[in-house]
Scaffold this active site. Structure first.
Site, PDB file in Angstrom:
ATOM      1  N   THR A 193       3.831   3.428   7.434  1.00 49.17           N
ATOM      2  CA  THR A 193       3.994   4.568   8.334  1.00 49.17           C
ATOM      3  C   THR A 193       2.850   4.617   9.343  1.00 49.17           C
ATOM      4  O   THR A 193       3.021   5.145  10.444  1.00 49.17           O
ATOM      5  CB  THR A 193       4.061   5.901   7.553  1.00 49.17           C
ATOM      6  N   LYS A 220      -5.595   1.644   5.676  1.00 49.69           N
ATOM      7  CA  LYS A 220      -4.540   1.835   4.684  1.00 49.69           C
ATOM      8  C   LYS A 220      -5.151   1.633   3.310  1.00 49.69           C
ATOM      9  O   LYS A 220      -6.288   1.175   3.209  1.00 49.69           O
ATOM     10  CB  LYS A 220      -3.374   0.867   4.898  1.00 49.69           C
ATOM     11  N   ARG A 221      -4.423   1.980   2.246  1.00 51.73           N
ATOM     12  CA  ARG A 221      -4.946   1.725   0.904  1.00 51.73           C
ATOM     13  C   ARG A 221      -5.343   0.248   0.773  1.00 51.73           C
ATOM     14  O   ARG A 221      -4.733  -0.610   1.405  1.00 51.73           O
ATOM     15  CB  ARG A 221      -3.892   2.061  -0.155  1.00 51.73           C
ATOM     16  N   LYS A 245      -1.408  -5.979   1.027  1.00 55.24           N
ATOM     17  CA  LYS A 245      -1.618  -5.538   2.411  1.00 55.24           C
ATOM     18  C   LYS A 245      -2.512  -6.509   3.181  1.00 55.24           C
ATOM     19  O   LYS A 245      -2.634  -6.446   4.388  1.00 55.24           O
ATOM     20  CB  LYS A 245      -2.206  -4.127   2.438  1.00 55.24           C
ATOM     21  N   HIS A 282      10.195   3.648  -3.157  1.00 55.79           N
ATOM     22  CA  HIS A 282       9.152   3.293  -2.180  1.00 55.79           C
ATOM     23  C   HIS A 282       8.501   1.944  -2.433  1.00 55.79           C
ATOM     24  O   HIS A 282       7.528   1.608  -1.764  1.00 55.79           O
ATOM     25  CB  HIS A 282       8.039   4.337  -2.158  1.00 55.79           C
ATOM     26  N   LYS A 288       2.398   5.450  13.631  1.00 57.70           N
ATOM     27  CA  LYS A 288       1.385   6.323  14.245  1.00 57.70           C
ATOM     28  C   LYS A 288       0.632   5.580  15.353  1.00 57.70           C
ATOM     29  O   LYS A 288       0.392   6.121  16.433  1.00 57.70           O
ATOM     30  CB  LYS A 288       0.396   6.828  13.179  1.00 57.70           C
TER      31      LYS A 288
HETATM   32  C1  26Q Z   1       1.668   5.078 -10.422  1.00 54.65           C
HETATM   33  C2  26Q Z   1       1.283   5.104 -11.751  1.00 54.65           C
HETATM   34  C3  26Q Z   1       0.079   5.674 -12.139  1.00 54.65           C
HETATM   35  C4  26Q Z   1      -0.733   6.245 -11.173  1.00 54.65           C
HETATM   36  C5  26Q Z   1      -0.343   6.222  -9.849  1.00 54.65           C
HETATM   37  C6  26Q Z   1       0.852   5.649  -9.463  1.00 54.65           C
HETATM   38  C7  26Q Z   1       1.232   5.609  -8.056  1.00 54.65           C
HETATM   39  C8  26Q Z   1       0.757   6.542  -7.152  1.00 54.65           C
HETATM   40  C9  26Q Z   1       1.065   6.461  -5.815  1.00 54.65           C
HETATM   41  C10 26Q Z   1       2.062   4.610  -7.566  1.00 54.65           C
HETATM   42  C11 26Q Z   1       2.377   4.548  -6.226  1.00 54.65           C
HETATM   43  C12 26Q Z   1       1.883   5.466  -5.338  1.00 54.65           C
HETATM   44  C13 26Q Z   1       2.133   5.420  -3.904  1.00 54.65           C
HETATM   45  C14 26Q Z   1       2.895   4.545  -3.311  1.00 54.65           C
HETATM   46  C15 26Q Z   1       3.052   4.519  -1.860  1.00 54.65           C
HETATM   47  O1  26Q Z   1       2.339   5.195  -1.130  1.00 54.65           O
HETATM   48  N1  26Q Z   1       3.995   3.725  -1.339  1.00 54.65           N
HETATM   49  C16 26Q Z   1       4.191   3.617   0.086  1.00 54.65           C
HETATM   50  O2  26Q Z   1       5.165   4.575   0.477  1.00 54.65           O
HETATM   51  C17 26Q Z   1       5.250   4.630   1.882  1.00 54.65           C
HETATM   52  C18 26Q Z   1       6.203   5.754   2.227  1.00 54.65           C
HETATM   53  O3  26Q Z   1       7.511   5.381   1.942  1.00 54.65           O
HETATM   54  C19 26Q Z   1       5.693   3.302   2.464  1.00 54.65           C
HETATM   55  O4  26Q Z   1       5.648   3.400   3.856  1.00 54.65           O
HETATM   56  C20 26Q Z   1       4.775   2.192   1.992  1.00 54.65           C
HETATM   57  O5  26Q Z   1       5.294   0.944   2.407  1.00 54.65           O
HETATM   58  C21 26Q Z   1       4.644   2.222   0.482  1.00 54.65           C
HETATM   59  O6  26Q Z   1       3.681   1.288   0.053  1.00 54.65           O
END
Ligand code: 26Q
Length: 809
Positions: free
Chosen positions: A651, A543-544, A549, A355, A655
């Site tokens: 995503t 978004k986050r 971003k 991702h 939406k």
């Molecule tokens: C990693 C290490 C320690 C703590 C947390 C994490 C962590 C947690 C969540 C790292 C990444 C995430 C989430 C990533 C994420 O949401 N990525 C998004 O995934 C979507 C679905 O595929 C894509 O549409 C987005 O582009 C992408 O940013």
């Protein structure tokens, strides 16, 4: 399944009595919600059992979607809609003087995820159930989901998200399905029956207790399962070595250490290194999940070496990638299968989705830490790595650099992405561009070696939650134009294209949007006490919060507009409301300061009467699934402005499109595919192309300072960060200033500024022509069907999992 209104009334009242000994008139909304939810759960219970039995009897291949995150949001409405008793519920409650909407609002979001990746997992569960695909979720039952965000004095303040406080009506605790997960200790090799075996000694046992949640398919009697694991201490007379001598405090410490494993979801913090607890979380749910899969499988009576014919395990990002080693451990150590055979089964079973390409987000665990926590798993990873290197050196005998780059264990760290790739038969990206970047850049070594493993699966969203549920007015209008076939076949939305120039239909689309804008305005007035004008353009970025971003780019355009309006208050622009929603990781200081900046600019702009209310900025605190469902149907403009190449897919872009917003976007992630669907005239594109960005990163040549010096607008805006003119201390936004000027603007905010401002000008022009605008809205809705997650899931099912739809008839 059908239930009539009178039955619902009776069941609901009975439930209020049995759960709370209350009458309708005296019960709180929370109690009424819980009673209704419990009734709804009862209605799906029989189909839940039937579905499970059906899959077992038919010996259908099952897929298990392993994910650290499931961002489900609320479930009451989606379950009611999917069962198909929405009208009946509404009128049953009406008879009792209750508004279904009010009970909906009493439900806490299940916020067990950070953002896109977690919400994707939830959309996939909905699609699998609605397509009748035997698909299960496997994750962690966190006691606390993603923090609740409060905004105090413009700053983000994190508050624990105690989502289980009033209990969780949807879950069922399955004590008898609990399994043990082992941490720490030592591994001793020994010989038995001429075979090398390993005994794990002095380990710390943790009990994994599953809580199952029903995943109700849309009008098809299928109810799949999301299984979330909770960590509990071993009880009873277990002789736990460290406190067997009656050391009470040690016992209490052990208990809280164990419970910490499923205590809290980690906020997305890519730069955070070596968190022991996160490794434990990962192994905890992966081990519990695989053990329970094997148990169920064995009950079928099929030999273990055919596991891959009946089970597919999907690894959502690297977070569950230890699954590769855990399945090997069970097959080799417990089932006593040969390594080679176990490896064949494992790789045929596993599939991995990537991702992100952000280097800092690729998980690496220090060997020293890892082997203390998971000694046997570490040995297995070492063996996988040893054999993989051997294989590589046969293929690339003179290329030790390449072998080093590709190794699983290197420089004292375990590279989890490499483990996931080597241990899976499928590796996919989440949008075309992202997959190409994986193949050609980030994972090119692996693509060269295993070209057949790589494939693309562009993300999707469930149109049931994001259109039918979130935007019933639009959904009904679509039905009245083209019938309801689109609900089962979302690409049928294309038929709306024949209405794109129909003035009557256009004005109906406009009316629905206006209605949703008023609804949102009322909600914002009620919850945040802010007035917004439904006649203004609702321009939304939710978004986050992440530098890539580029919420900052949005803010810079706002400041630019503001300064223009100060000079010329009569400037002819359509009034605009800029709406933001974003949580920043608690330790991501730059991101948090960007939130403070948004709120600072909001205060400045909103309180300046000289600009005659032409622009307004609002930051909606505590962005979450249920808030997204309110904002998106009301949006006119969808901000998808990431630095090209950085957003794997996105995503929310899908939406918004499905709800008739016009996208302003860089050619990044799935925005590219949205543009392909709607055509150049129905989207506003700006900014650098992928090759330009890549070229800058590779060869340098970018000077943020030049852009700052040579564009008077930028000089003024960037200076405002540090000259006190935003009415905060001049050091407040120094970190933002530094990231741009002294660290050369890693995400090219200044580089894309001019292009973005012009694109925003085009949006303004387009909006002024309401006929053209409404045509654009219709084109967006009409072409959004391919982005239904049903479409995505059908591709995974066919090309990756080899599962099929198996409906109960
Ligand atoms: C990693 C290490 C320690 C703590 C947390 C994490 C962590 C947690 C969540 C790292 C990444 C995430 C989430 C990533 C994420 O949401 N990525 C998004 O995934 C979507 C679905 O595929 C894509 O549409 C987005 O582009 C992408 O940013």
């Amino acid at each position: 399944m059908y239930v009539d209104k009178e039955t619902i009334k009776r069941d609901f009242k009975k439930k209020l009595t049995s759960m709370f000994a209350e009458e309708v008139e005296e019960a709180s909304n929370i109690h009424k919600y819980q009673a209704l939810a419990s009734v709804i759960k009862d209605y799906s219970a029989e189909n839940w059992m039937k579905t499970r039995k059906h899959y077992t009897e038919k010996r259908e291949k099952q897929v298990y979607y392993f994910s650290m995150e499931f961002l489900l949001g609320r479930l009451l409405m989606s379950n009611i809609i999917n069962i198909g008793i929405e009208k009946e519920c509404q009128s049953a409650l009406k008879d009792l003087g209750i508004e279904l909407r009010d009970l909906e609002e009493a439900e806490m979001d299940a916020g067990l995820g950070n953002g896109g990746l977690g919400r994707l997992a939830a959309c996939f569960l909905d699609s699998m159930a609605s397509l009748g695909i035997p698909g299960n979720g496997c994750g962690i039952r966190y006691n606390y989901g993603l923090f609740e965000q409060k905004i105090i004095d413009g700053y983000q303040v994190e508050v624990p998200d105690n989502w289980l406080r009033d209990g969780n009506v949807w879950e069922v605790r399955k004590q008898n399905k609990a399994v043990e997960v082992r941490f720490g200790g030592q591994v001793k090799p020994y010989f038995e029956d001429n075979r090398l075996k390993f005994s794990h000694e002095d380990y710390d046992p943790v009990i994994a207790v599953p809580y199952d949640m029903p995943i109700v398919g849309y009008h098809n009697n299928t109810v799949n399962t999301l299984r979330l694991w909770s960590a509990e201490p071993v009880t009873g007379e277990f002789d736990f070595s460290s406190f067997s001598k009656g050391e009470y405090t040690k016992a209490v410490e052990y208990k809280s250490l164990v419970e910490s494993i499923s205590q809290v979801l980690y906020p997305d913090d890519s730069r955070e290194e070596g968190r022991i607890l996160r490794v434990k979380q990962q192994y905890f749910f992966v081990s519990a999940g695989i053990q329970s899969i094997i148990r169920t499988y064995k009950k079928m009576g099929v030999p273990i070496n055919r596991l891959d014919e009946y089970i597919a395990i999907h690894i959502n990002d690297t977070h569950p990638s230890v699954a590769v080693a855990e399945l090997m451990r069970i097959l080799v150590d417990e089932e006593e299968i040969s390594w080679d055979e176990a490896w064949r089964i494992t790789t045929n079973t596993m599939a991995y989705t990537n991702h992100t390409i952000l280097a800092e987000a690729l998980e690496k665990w220090p060997v020293e830490m890892f082997k203390k926590i998971l000694p046997r798993i570490y040995m297995i990873i070492e063996e996988i790595d040893r054999r993989f290197r051997e294989e590589l050196s046969r293929r690339y005998p003179n290329d030790s650099n390449r072998i080093r780059r590709m190794a699983i264990i290197r420089d004292g760290s375990i590279h989890m992405a490499h483990l996931a790739i080597v241990g899976s038969h499928s590796v996919n990206g989440v949008a075309k561009l992202h997959t190409e970047i994986l193949k050609k850049q980030e994972l090119s070594d692996f693509y060269n070696y295993y070209p057949y493993k790589f494939n693309n699966k562009t993300n999707g969203i469930t149109h049931r939650r994001w259109l039918i549920q979130a935007n019933p007015e639009l959904s009904n209008l679509i039905d009245s134009a083209i019938g309801t076939k689109w609900i089962y076949m979302p690409t049928e939305l294309r038929r709306l294209m024949s209405y794109s120039k129909d003035r009557i239909f256009q004005s109906k689309i406009g009316a629905v949007k206006y209605h949703n804008k008023i609804k949102l305005a009322n909600y914002i007035k009620d919850k945040y006490d802010i007035d917004i004008d439904p006649n203004s353009i609702y321009d939304v970025q939710i978004k986050r919060l992440h530098a890539y971003k580029r919420q900052l780019l949005n803010v810079f355009n706002i400041l630019n507009l503001y300064y223009q309006l100060k000079e010329n208050p009569d400037m002819d622009i359509v009034p605009r409301t800029f709406i933001f929603g974003a949580k920043a990781s608690p330790s991501y200081y730059l991101a948090k300061q960007i939130i403070k900046l948004i709120n600072t600019v909001a205060a400045k702009v909103n309180n300046d009467i000289s600009i005659k209310g032409k622009i307004k900025v609002i930051f909606l605190a505590n962005y979450r699934v249920s808030l997204a469902e309110k904002i998106i149907p009301a949006a006119d403009v969808s901000e998808q402005i990431s630095t090209t190449t950085k957003e794997a897919s996105g995503t929310s872009n899908m939406k918004f499109m499905m709800n008739g917003a016009v996208t302003i976007a860089t050619l990044d992630g799935a925005n590219i595919e949205i543009k392909e669907e709607v055509g150049d005239d129905n989207i506003v594109i700006f900014g650098m192309k992928d090759y330009e960005v890549i070229n800058y990163y590779k060869n340098g040549g970018y000077s943020a300072r030049d852009f700052y010096n040579n564009d008077a607008r930028l000089t003024r805006i960037v200076n405002a960060l540090i000259d006190g003119s935003l009415n905060v201390s001049s050091s407040e936004f120094k970190i933002i200033y530094d990231s741009l000027i002294n660290h050369n603007d890693e995400y090219f905010v200044l580089r894309d500024f001019d292009s973005y401002v012009k694109a925003q000008g085009r949006i303004d022009e387009l909006y002024k022509d309401s006929v053209k605008w409404e045509e654009m809205c219709i084109c967006n809705i009409a072409n959004s069907g391919v982005f239904s997650s049903d479409n995505t899931i059908l591709q995974y099912s066919k090309e990756v999992w080899n599962t099929k739809s198996s409906l109960i008839l």
